[in-house]
Design a protein around this motif. Structure first.
Motif, PDB file in Angstrom:
ATOM      1  N   ALA A   1     -97.925 -28.284  44.906  1.00 23.80           N
ATOM      2  CA  ALA A   1     -98.765 -27.390  45.586  1.00 23.80           C
ATOM      3  C   ALA A   1     -99.795 -27.976  46.477  1.00 23.80           C
ATOM      4  N   ASN A   2    -100.476 -27.025  47.215  1.00 24.27           N
ATOM      5  CA  ASN A   2    -101.432 -27.595  48.118  1.00 24.27           C
ATOM      6  C   ASN A   2    -102.579 -28.442  47.582  1.00 24.27           C
TER       7      ASN A   2
ATOM      8  N   GLY B   1    -100.098 -25.157  52.464  1.00 23.05           N
ATOM      9  CA  GLY B   1     -99.358 -24.133  51.556  1.00 23.05           C
ATOM     10  C   GLY B   1     -98.464 -24.860  50.730  1.00 23.05           C
ATOM     11  N   PRO B   2     -98.021 -24.149  49.790  1.00 20.47           N
ATOM     12  CA  PRO B   2     -97.213 -24.548  48.572  1.00 20.47           C
ATOM     13  C   PRO B   2     -96.031 -24.834  49.096  1.00 20.47           C
TER      14      PRO B   2
ATOM     15  N   ASN C   1     -85.594 -20.067  40.333  1.00 22.98           N
ATOM     16  CA  ASN C   1     -85.652 -20.297  41.929  1.00 22.98           C
ATOM     17  C   ASN C   1     -86.649 -19.564  42.518  1.00 22.98           C
ATOM     18  N   GLU C   2     -87.674 -19.032  41.895  1.00 28.66           N
ATOM     19  CA  GLU C   2     -88.670 -18.446  42.620  1.00 28.66           C
ATOM     20  C   GLU C   2     -89.974 -18.934  42.192  1.00 28.66           C
ATOM     21  N   MET C   3     -90.628 -19.799  42.766  1.00 32.58           N
ATOM     22  CA  MET C   3     -91.882 -20.407  42.565  1.00 32.58           C
ATOM     23  C   MET C   3     -93.103 -20.059  43.415  1.00 32.58           C
ATOM     24  N   THR C   4     -94.249 -19.393  42.836  1.00 41.28           N
ATOM     25  CA  THR C   4     -95.473 -19.287  43.582  1.00 41.28           C
ATOM     26  C   THR C   4     -96.550 -20.121  43.078  1.00 41.28           C
ATOM     27  N   GLU C   5     -97.525 -19.873  43.897  1.00 39.82           N
ATOM     28  CA  GLU C   5     -98.508 -20.776  43.397  1.00 39.82           C
ATOM     29  C   GLU C   5     -99.232 -20.474  42.197  1.00 39.82           C
ATOM     30  N   GLU C   6     -99.313 -19.320  41.799  1.00 42.96           N
ATOM     31  CA  GLU C   6     -99.671 -18.987  40.448  1.00 42.96           C
ATOM     32  C   GLU C   6     -99.039 -19.334  39.331  1.00 42.96           C
ATOM     33  N   LYS C   7     -97.780 -19.503  39.595  1.00 43.01           N
ATOM     34  CA  LYS C   7     -97.003 -19.942  38.615  1.00 43.01           C
ATOM     35  C   LYS C   7     -96.867 -21.376  38.586  1.00 43.01           C
ATOM     36  N   GLN C   8     -97.152 -21.927  39.648  1.00 42.00           N
ATOM     37  CA  GLN C   8     -97.456 -23.326  39.424  1.00 42.00           C
ATOM     38  C   GLN C   8     -98.528 -23.958  38.635  1.00 42.00           C
ATOM     39  N   VAL C   9     -99.614 -23.039  38.819  1.00 47.41           N
ATOM     40  CA  VAL C   9    -100.763 -23.483  38.182  1.00 47.41           C
ATOM     41  C   VAL C   9    -100.606 -23.169  36.488  1.00 47.41           C
TER      42      VAL C   9
END
Length: 571
Positions: A12-13, A36-37, A342-350
């Motif tokens: 992530a960023n 960005g991520p 297959n779908e990664m968002t910054e919120e999910k990374q956190v």
């Protein structure tokens, strides 16, 4: 592709890294550009042909001075070396003052009196020992545990350590037992199954024979030299003294390893691997013998006590260790349940990072609480030797299982990449082990300082010249260890200088002695006779003397003789 490039890695960023590879392997990205991520696909076919995308963490670049040409021009005056040092010291002093004020406000004045207050004594012991340990390490380059122990001796004999409240006495005893449990867990987690499988006969002999022969030699000497010292207490003292100190040995050898000394024939790796096994043999034998001494019944029941402790400890350790491999579930199992792979968002990374931290906390709590319960509960049930053995085995089984699960997950993510199980296991950095490193940092001042408080000068003067006798027992055991160590490595390809260095590295004693000796004294006070109490007090005195003598000699000896006796690698 190297070990550092394996598995799916998400950056992530803010520089966070989340996936199965994060729990074992690490990844070092090349410095590039972008914000960005960014998701970095594995070499299994996702993403670019070589499975990489690069990202530069702009926050890190700005912290380091803006990258190539910034040079840190925006750093303020208060971030210079001396102002920041003063600020650090001031924060420590303020924290100590605030803690003291909180105790004064919430604890009765009698307990906070100086001298004489039990709570004030424990507080002073912790603060002064921590400061003394830092000072000894910074000024003299010696192990900090020496300063902590000397602080305890000084406070006791200056009249500033007076713990009379029963609950405070019990609190110190519980903290000692907790420190022992942490040492056992750390020892089990640090054992590398791959290295143990690869141990040659010479390394096995180096781990076992010097330890056992020194224990027997010191036990025989203690039985004949110390007054009213039984064979059982002699062997308990022998196995207490026979363990080498990882707190002194490992950092010194790793420093030599980074400098390139001892790498040609693998002297450093050999000694570090053998030292863990050496400590486990000493601790296990200590627990079994202690169980025999404090068991009730006739001679037959005492003889059976040892094998019973071993069987119970082994069974409990295996069961608890295997349980912890699968409970709680691995972080990536919860990741796959909670989102589309297959779908990664910054919120999910956190969210994934929080899951990783939660699993680490659960594992550390269950392993630590279970180990502490094993150490204390086995004493309560009358099998004191089973607890330490169960603690070591459970941590070793659990740690090995966690690494095995990470390796299997990495293979699932990268099926075309061969994984060397032993190398992968050795390169993994267990986050649970980090947790216990922090716990150990907080507990070691209590452990080393409290063992120093058991040394009272007036008792030493009237105890039949105990210091000289203790030195004789220590020296006799070390002489036997030196001879057996030299014989253990014959025919292994080590030259004379390397054999001498191995003997020097095998000298220091500190951590295990400081953990085991107070446990024997506490058990003697609770369960033993007056003779057991006196024997345990002598055991503790000999242990303290062994630490004060061998820890600085060993630390300085490794630093001094390493560059002189070991060949420097050309790599």
């Amino acid at each position: 592709m190297s070990n550092e490039d394996r598995g799916t890695i998400v950056i992530a960023n803010n520089g966070s890294r989340i996936t199965a590879a994060n729990y074992g392997s690490t990844f070092t990205s090349d410095r590039g550009t972008g914000t960005g991520p960014v998701v970095m696909a594995s070499a299994a076919g996702r993403g670019s042909p070589n499975g990489r995308r690069r990202q530069c963490d702009h926050a890190e670049r700005s912290t380091c001075g803006g990258g190539g040409g910034g040079g840190g021009g925006h750093r303020s005056l208060i971030d210079e070396r001396w102002p920041s040092t003063v600020a650090g010291i001031a924060s420590t002093l303020v924290a100590v003052l605030v803690a003291w004020c909180l105790l004064c406000v919430n604890v009765t004045p009698a307990l906070m009196a100086v001298p004489g207050g039990s709570v004030a004594s424990v507080f002073l012991l912790y603060v002064v020992s921590m400061a003394a340990g830092r000072a000894v390490a910074a000024v003299g380059g010696l192990p900090s545990l020496l300063g902590m122990m000397l602080a305890g001796i000084a406070l006791q004999n200056c009249g500033l350590y007076t713990v009379t409240a029963d609950w405070c006495v019990r609190l110190v005893s519980i903290m000692r037992e907790a420190a022992l449990a942490v040492i056992l867990i750390k020892g089990g987690l640090e054992l590398n199954a791959g290295q143990l499988r690869r141990l040659s006969g010479a390394v096995t002999r180096l781990a076992l024979l010097p330890c056992i022969f020194e224990a027997v030699a010191a036990g025989v000497a203690a039985h004949y030299l110390l007054p009213d010292f039984s064979w059982e207490w002699g062997l308990i003292l022998g196995f207490t003294l026979s363990a080498v100190s990882p707190a002194v040995l490992v950092p010194s050898l790793l420093k030599l390893k980074r400098m390139g000394y001892g790498e040609e024939n693998g002297v450093n790796t050999l000694v570090i691997a053998a030292s863990s096994l050496d400590d486990i043999v000493s601790i296990s034998a200590f627990g079994v013998l202690l169980g025999i001494v404090f068991s009730t019944g006739d001679l037959t029941s005492k003889i059976v006590q040892g094998p019973e402790d071993v069987c119970i400890g082994t069974a409990l350790g295996l069961l608890w260790g295997f349980f912890l491999i699968f409970v709680p579930p691995s972080p990536w199992a919860q990741v796959y349940q909670s989102q589309n792979e297959n779908e990664m968002t910054e919120e999910k990374q956190v969210c994934h990072k929080k899951i990783e931290q939660s699993v680490t906390a659960q594992r550390a709590f269950l392993l630590g609480a279970g180990g502490f319960l094993a150490v204390t509960g086995s004493q309560w049930y009358g099998f004191p030797g089973a607890g330490p053995l169960a603690c070591i085995i459970s941590s070793f089984v659990a740690g090995t299982g966690w690494k095995w699960r990470v390796r299997k997950q990495n293979q699932n993510d990268n099926p075309v990449i061969p994984f060397d199980g032993d190398d992968e296991e050795q390169s993994q950095e267990d986050p649970v082990e980090k947790v216990f490193e922090h716990i150990w940092f907080g507990l070691q001042p209590v452990l080393f300082a409290s063992i120093g408080t058991e040394i009272k000068f007036q008792l030493l003067v009237g105890d039949d010249n105990i210091i000289f006798t203790a030195l004789m027992v220590l020296v006799f055991g070390l002489i036997v260890r030196t001879i057996v160590t030299a014989l253990s490595v014959l025919g292994t390809g080590f030259n004379r200088n390397e054999v001498i260095f191995i003997n020097v590295a095998w000298l220091p004693k500190a951590t295990v002695q400081a953990a085991l000796a107070p446990v024997a004294l506490d058990m003697a006070r609770m369960m033993g006779t007056e003779l057991d109490n006196e024997s345990a007090r002598r055991l503790l005195t000999v242990s303290v003397i062994s630490i004060l003598v061998t820890a600085p000699i060993g630390a300085l000896g490794i630093q001094w003789f390493g560059p002189k006796l070991l060949a420097k690698s050309s790599r």
